[in-house]
Design an enzyme around this catalytic site. Structure first.
Site, PDB file in Angstrom:
ATOM      1  N   CYS A  87      -4.750  -8.088 -41.762  1.00  0.00           N
ATOM      2  CA  CYS A  87      -6.200  -7.939 -41.981  1.00  0.00           C
ATOM      3  C   CYS A  87      -6.871  -6.934 -41.052  1.00  0.00           C
ATOM      4  O   CYS A  87      -7.437  -5.954 -41.517  1.00  0.00           O
ATOM      5  CB  CYS A  87      -6.883  -9.293 -41.819  1.00  0.00           C
ATOM      6  SG  CYS A  87      -6.363 -10.474 -43.064  1.00  0.00           S
TER       7      CYS A  87
HETATM    8  N1  LIG Z   1      -2.653 -13.561 -44.569  1.00  0.00           N
HETATM    9  C1  LIG Z   1      -3.846 -13.670 -44.034  1.00  0.00           C
HETATM   10  O1  LIG Z   1      -3.985 -14.083 -42.883  1.00  0.00           O
HETATM   11  C2  LIG Z   1      -5.103 -13.313 -44.816  1.00  0.00           C
HETATM   12  C3  LIG Z   1      -6.345 -13.732 -44.312  1.00  0.00           C
HETATM   13  C4  LIG Z   1      -7.498 -13.420 -45.007  1.00  0.00           C
HETATM   14  C5  LIG Z   1      -7.408 -12.684 -46.192  1.00  0.00           C
HETATM   15  N2  LIG Z   1      -6.195 -12.277 -46.674  1.00  0.00           N
HETATM   16  C6  LIG Z   1      -6.172 -11.532 -47.938  1.00  0.00           C
HETATM   17  O2  LIG Z   1      -5.671 -12.384 -48.969  1.00  0.00           O
HETATM   18  C7  LIG Z   1      -4.922 -11.626 -49.918  1.00  0.00           C
HETATM   19  C8  LIG Z   1      -3.517 -12.213 -50.059  1.00  0.00           C
HETATM   20  O3  LIG Z   1      -2.820 -12.098 -48.830  1.00  0.00           O
HETATM   21  P1  LIG Z   1      -1.571 -12.986 -48.440  1.00  0.00           P
HETATM   22  O4  LIG Z   1      -1.422 -12.836 -46.967  1.00  0.00           O
HETATM   23  O5  LIG Z   1      -1.686 -14.367 -49.006  1.00  0.00           O
HETATM   24  O6  LIG Z   1      -0.387 -12.205 -49.204  1.00  0.00           O
HETATM   25  P2  LIG Z   1       1.127 -12.680 -49.383  1.00  0.00           P
HETATM   26  O7  LIG Z   1       1.938 -11.444 -49.467  1.00  0.00           O
HETATM   27  O8  LIG Z   1       1.478 -13.749 -48.385  1.00  0.00           O
HETATM   28  O9  LIG Z   1       1.165 -13.397 -50.806  1.00  0.00           O
HETATM   29  C9  LIG Z   1       0.771 -12.777 -51.979  1.00  0.00           C
HETATM   30  C10 LIG Z   1       1.592 -13.329 -53.156  1.00  0.00           C
HETATM   31  O10 LIG Z   1       1.082 -12.679 -54.338  1.00  0.00           O
HETATM   32  C11 LIG Z   1       2.177 -12.423 -55.197  1.00  0.00           C
HETATM   33  N3  LIG Z   1       1.796 -11.376 -56.153  1.00  0.00           N
HETATM   34  C12 LIG Z   1       1.776 -10.037 -55.975  1.00  0.00           C
HETATM   35  N4  LIG Z   1       1.357  -9.418 -57.098  1.00  0.00           N
HETATM   36  C13 LIG Z   1       1.118 -10.392 -58.015  1.00  0.00           C
HETATM   37  C14 LIG Z   1       0.671 -10.374 -59.360  1.00  0.00           C
HETATM   38  N5  LIG Z   1       0.357  -9.236 -59.971  1.00  0.00           N
HETATM   39  N6  LIG Z   1       0.567 -11.555 -59.998  1.00  0.00           N
HETATM   40  C15 LIG Z   1       0.867 -12.710 -59.363  1.00  0.00           C
HETATM   41  N7  LIG Z   1       1.292 -12.792 -58.096  1.00  0.00           N
HETATM   42  C16 LIG Z   1       1.415 -11.645 -57.421  1.00  0.00           C
HETATM   43  C17 LIG Z   1       3.307 -12.040 -54.268  1.00  0.00           C
HETATM   44  O11 LIG Z   1       4.561 -12.216 -54.893  1.00  0.00           O
HETATM   45  C18 LIG Z   1       3.073 -12.988 -53.075  1.00  0.00           C
HETATM   46  O12 LIG Z   1       3.821 -14.193 -53.208  1.00  0.00           O
HETATM   47  C19 LIG Z   1      -4.938 -10.185 -49.403  1.00  0.00           C
HETATM   48  O13 LIG Z   1      -5.992  -9.501 -50.032  1.00  0.00           O
HETATM   49  C20 LIG Z   1      -5.252 -10.358 -47.935  1.00  0.00           C
HETATM   50  O14 LIG Z   1      -5.903  -9.194 -47.408  1.00  0.00           O
HETATM   51  C21 LIG Z   1      -5.038 -12.598 -46.008  1.00  0.00           C
END
Ligand SMILES: NC(=O)c1ccc[n+]([C@@H]2O[C@H](COP(=O)([O-])OP(=O)(O)OC[C@H]3O[C@@H](n4cnc5c(N)ncnc54)[C@H](O)[C@@H]3O)[C@@H](O)[C@H]2O)c1
Length: 420
Positions: free
Chosen positions: A260
């Protein structure tokens, strides 16, 4: 069967959301394009630090099922998108995963469905990217289906604040969409905060992370000149933070990591430049300062070796903690990688230890993991603490080392113990 919510993207953000919704008694399904993730989850194996296998067992016994079949979207009253939004090669947001998941929703959209985007993105995405894809099938947002943005604020590894007790900001495409989204989260989140619309909710998330990014850059810049002036910045911060109002403590370090803080402010600066043609100067300056911290750490390491008449080339440098934050295994964007890379480029014999990581590489080169921490600390010419994991007894490690460079400000400074 009627499904309350289908969560798309079962990662660091999606899975904790699933957990809270299941705990509140909702019927929950998950959709992810990664078959390995889906199979592992259904078999009871969690890939997320914050969800243990025992907690996953509780989620599965609450009726949760993960699937790679997008048909699970059609049964749901609410669909929440939690897919990744990395940076593209041009420095702007890569919305492929968001667009891919929204197309999957569009193919399965039924009247009355509430669609919520949680992925971090630039202002206008919900209205300008998500809405047209959903409306292409003939249904209209705000009339036939509901649309909202609600930023994810999850802080992996934070034992105090999780998905339930972190206030949830919600912005609807219309006020009614906002009402629907607020009612949805109100079923399992303690506090829901209404933003005026989707753009305000999108920008709120970017303000939060830009604020952190800029304040970390401020103390990182101060760390450099305080060192040159012989001022202990950690002591300065300890003194300043006693002010009960108007000040929040931020700490210097070897650079910013994670998915992030180093990334999200770019969405905003990219968007300002693309739409308005001028720079978001604070973000660009913070970026410049924070991304040069690994080089600064390497320079200081070289200076410390110099104290012992050692060249960097051939010196044994042990890095402690390579994850981007303490006590978790997540290595995304960790500044430990550029630190190791630059040490290797200068000819150092680099090794690492991390209680959460067993194998690690720095841009292609495998860095050996030391089998015996205490022996490795005694043998190294220089030990660099990059991450202060709870498992480390920093005072003992510093006492046992030949020279100890603490980039986290936890060791008591001494003749052979130095802080950033
Ligand atoms: N990790 C954090 O601490 C955090 C905190 C706040 C916000 N975010 C935001 O949340 C969002 C997700 O982040 P995350 O850390 O959970 O990611 P992540 O990589 O842990 O998980 C995302 C999942 O989405 C799946 N995916 C990808 N494309 C897809 C599609 N087209 N259809 C269905 N599934 C799909 C992937 O296979 C993966 O399992 C991002 O925008 C991130 O910036 C993350």
């Amino acid at each position: 069967m009627s499904v309350d919510v289908t969560v798309i993207g079962l990662g660091y953000v999606g899975l904790p959301l699933v957990q809270e919704a299941v705990r509140a008694g909702l019927v929950v399904r998950g959709f992810d394009i990664n078959g390995g993730v889906v199979d592992a989850l259904n078999a009871g194996h969690s890939h997320i630090d914050d969800i243990s296998d025992d907690e996953l067992a509780e989620i599965l016994s609450g009726g949760f099922e993960a699937s790679t079949d997008e048909a699970v979207i059609a049964d749901a009253d609410t669909v929440v998108i939690c897919v990744p939004t990395p940076l593209g090669e041009d420095g702007g947001p890569d919305l492929q995963a968001v667009e891919g998941s929204v197309h999957a929703i569009a193919r399965n959209l039924t009247p009355g469905t509430l669609v919520i985007l949680e992925s971090t993105t630039y202002p206008g995405t919900t209205d300008e990217v998500v809405r047209p894809i959903l409306e292409a099938g003939g249904l209209t947002a705000g009339t036939d289906f509901h649309l909202a943005f609600s930023p994810e604020r999850i802080d992996p590894g934070n034992a105090q604040f999780g998905a339930k007790n972190t206030p949830k900001v919600v912005g609807g495409y219309t006020p009614e969409c906002g009402d629907m989204a607020a009612a949805f989260y109100g079923r399992f989140v303690d506090t829901v905060v209404r933003a005026k619309g989707t753009r305000e909710a999108e920008t709120a998330k970017l303000l939060e992370n830009t604020y952190r990014h800029i304040n970390i850059a401020l103390v990182n810049e101060m760390a450099r000149f305080c060192h040159d002036l012989g001022i202990d910045l950690w002591d300065v911060i300890d003194a300043a933070k006693t002010k009960p109002f108007g000040f929040q403590a931020f700490y210097p370090g070897p650079g910013v990591g994670g998915h992030c803080i180093p990334i999200d402010p770019n969405y905003l600066s990219y968007n300002v430049r693309a739409k308005l043609g001028y720079p978001f100067r604070f973000v660009e300056l913070a970026q410049e300062i924070n991304t040069t911290m690994p080089a600064y750490v390497v320079q200081r390491a070289q200076d410390l070796l110099n104290e012992d008449a050692r060249a960097m080339r051939g010196a044994t440098v042990l890095l402690l903690g390579v994850t981007y934050k303490p006590n978790i295994a997540d290595q995304r964007e960790s500044p430990a990688v550029p630190v190791a890379r630059q040490l290797l480029d200068k000819g150092a014999d680099v090794r690492f230890h991390d209680p959460h990581v067993s194998s690690w590489s720095a841009f292609g080169d495998v860095v050996p993991c030391v089998p015996d921490l205490d022996a490795a600390v005694r043998e190294a010419d220089l030990v660099v603490l990059l991450q202060n994991h709870r498992a480390y007894d920093v005072a003992a490690l510093a006492a046992a080392s030949h020279r100890f460079f603490d980039t986290r400000g936890v060791a008591a400074p001494g003749d052979r113990v130095h802080r950033l």
